[in-house]
Design an enzyme around this catalytic site. Structure first.
Site, short mmCIF file in Angstrom:
data_model
loop_
_atom_site.label_atom_id
_atom_site.label_comp_id
_atom_site.label_asym_id
_atom_site.label_seq_id
_atom_site.Cartn_x
_atom_site.Cartn_y
_atom_site.Cartn_z
CB CYS A 175 -27.44 -3.47 -9.95
SG CYS A 175 -27.66 -2.80 -11.60
NE ARG B 85 -3.00 -0.33 3.10
CZ ARG B 85 -4.17 -0.92 2.85
NH1 ARG B 85 -5.11 -0.26 2.22
NH2 ARG B 85 -4.40 -2.15 3.26
CE1 TYR C 248 -10.85 -5.44 3.57
CE2 TYR C 248 -10.05 -3.78 2.02
CZ TYR C 248 -10.04 -5.07 2.51
OH TYR C 248 -9.18 -5.97 1.96
#
Ligand code: PLP
Length: 438
Positions: free
Chosen positions: A363, A295, A336
């Site tokens: 949707c 990350r 999350y």
């Protein structure tokens, strides 16, 4: 807002990344579009790598490629001479296909398949991380067939809990990952490795969680791991490599600290200082040191551009600004409850005076990219930029509703180019077949 050196609002009031005007990028490549700031990725890699070299000596960073995996990013890692982490046959295949030196790859996974282990052997993956009771036996058998001695690390669970979102914690005792140190399972796994001719025990791995800002959690983990190294040394077992995993936090919203590259250097040097101190105090041989940021390397490098479509105002309740992407290109809010910041990239200097929610086009009522954000009044055709989407967005993208996965462009020094080309409807339907079942 998360503006860095390579990002600014230009004279036209447009967001500019890596010298490229986002309104121009949207015109050229269409929306939705993932934009990756290549210079930022490279500068974080250099910061991690050089800090380890300067403050510790022998070690490297391994880019945890599950955060964002495609040929272009492995090519960047190849040029920056980092190691990589891979967690599947698909990642191994992709990295090997750009000529990445796979001796610098760590193969992780709590359930590696036979096919994946074979591919790891064939491509010469340097280190496989033992993370299941029968991994050692299976890898030993394969290594014998390939007539080699395979380096392995044993993934242990030091029981250190980093403060983070509970869905993405992995180092608790109740975890599908790692062998517990306290129960003796880790030592049993190491002895199993040592008993096998075609395995070489090269050391320990741990990963204490994700999106961690609490440096004391890492320092504590280093302390626990070196205590364990001391215990192993007492039994004559040497740990050559200590891999402390990833999990370095990035800035998503103003609730998160904002690290520049120098602060990542500080973060890493705290780890290396702690390790040096522990190694000396506990009278250990200095291990080769590895960290595995994913990350932190790509997260803040990424921005997703969307075009505004339908705007639905429910007076007194909420205003929805719908965009042309959603959970198919960013599942994290739905998965999350992840939070993001955004701006109107084509009118970045306009006053943000409306509270709205940015909705996706899928949707699912839960397909909301940002709940409650202040923006200038958005109209159809405006351009929205969502920040810090470089990690775990493209890599988790799907074709739900048969939406195409957006392309990825890299920007650097005013130039841009595809890292991942646009998916066509033919691409989406390419593997479909009509089964002859009558
Ligand atoms: C996910 C993971 C990483 C990277 O985590 P980030 O939070 O993206 O830094 C590193 N190592 C292992 C084993 C992982 O599972």
């Amino acid at each position: 807002m998360n503006y860095r050196d390579t990002m600014k609002i230009n004279a036209a009031g447009h967001l500019e990344i890596g010298g490229c005007d986002c309104v121009e990028l949207a015109r050229q490549y269409g929306t939705p579009l993932y934009v990756m700031d290549e210079e930022y990725v490279r500068s974080v890699c250099r910061a991690f790598k050089q800090t380890i070299e300067k403050t510790y000596g022998s070690g490297n960073m391994a880019y945890a490629s599950k955060a964002f995996s495609c040929k272009a990013i492995y090519n960047v890692m190849k040029q920056e001479k980092t190691f990589i982490d891979v967690v599947s046959g698909g990642e191994i295949y992709t990295a090997a296909s750009v000529g990445f030196d796979m001796s610098g790859a760590f193969f992780h996974g709590n359930n590696k398949t036979d096919g994946e282990l074979e591919l790891a052997m064939r491509t010469g993956v340097g280190t496989i991380v033992i993370d299941a009771a029968d991994d050692a036996e299976r890898i030993d058998t394969l290594a014998r067939r390939f007539e080699r001695v395979q380096n392995v690390l044993v993934r242990v669970n030091p029981g250190v809990e980093a403060h983070t979102h509970s869905y993405i914690q992995t180092a608790k005792v109740d975890s599908k990952f790692g062998f517990s140190v306290s129960s003796g399972a880790a030592t049993a796994a190491i002895k199993d490795v040592l008993s096998r001719k075609n395995l070489h025990f090269s050391g320990l791995h741990c990963h204490i969680g994700s999106q961690i800002f609490d440096r004391s959690a890492f320092a504590l983990a280093v302390d626990v791991m070196t205590d364990y190294m001391r215990e192993l040394a007492g039994e004559g077992i040497e740990v050559e490599t200590l891999n402390m995993g990833g999990g370095f936090g990035v800035h998503y919203t103003e609730e998160d600290p904002k690290y520049n590259v120098d602060e990542y250097c500080d973060y890493v040097s705290l780890l290396t200082r702690t390790l040096c101190e522990c190694v000396e105090r506990k009278n250990l041989k200095k291990p080769f040191f590895v960290i595995e940021p994913g990350r932190a390397v790509v997260g803040e490098a990424g921005v997703t551009l969307y075009s505004v479509g339908a705007v639905k105002d429910i007076p007194g309740v909420r205003k929805y600004v719908a965009v042309d992407g959603g959970m198919t290109d960013n599942i994290r809010p739905a998965l999350y409850e992840a939070k993001y910041e955004a701006i109107l990239a084509n009118r970045a200097n306009d006053e943000a005076k409306e509270k709205v929610s940015i909705a996706g086009k899928c949707c699912e009522s839960g397909d909301i990219i940002i709940k409650d954000i202040c923006l200038p009044e958005a109209k159809r055709g405006d351009l929205i930029a969502v920040f810090t989407t470089g990690a775990y967005c493209y890599s988790m993208a799907s074709n739900y509703n048969r939406n195409a996965v957006p392309p990825v462009v890299f920007v650097r020094g005013g130039k841009s180019g595809y890292a991942v080309k646009p998916q066509t409807y033919e691409d989406i339907a390419r593997l479909d077949a009509i089964p002859q079942t009558e």
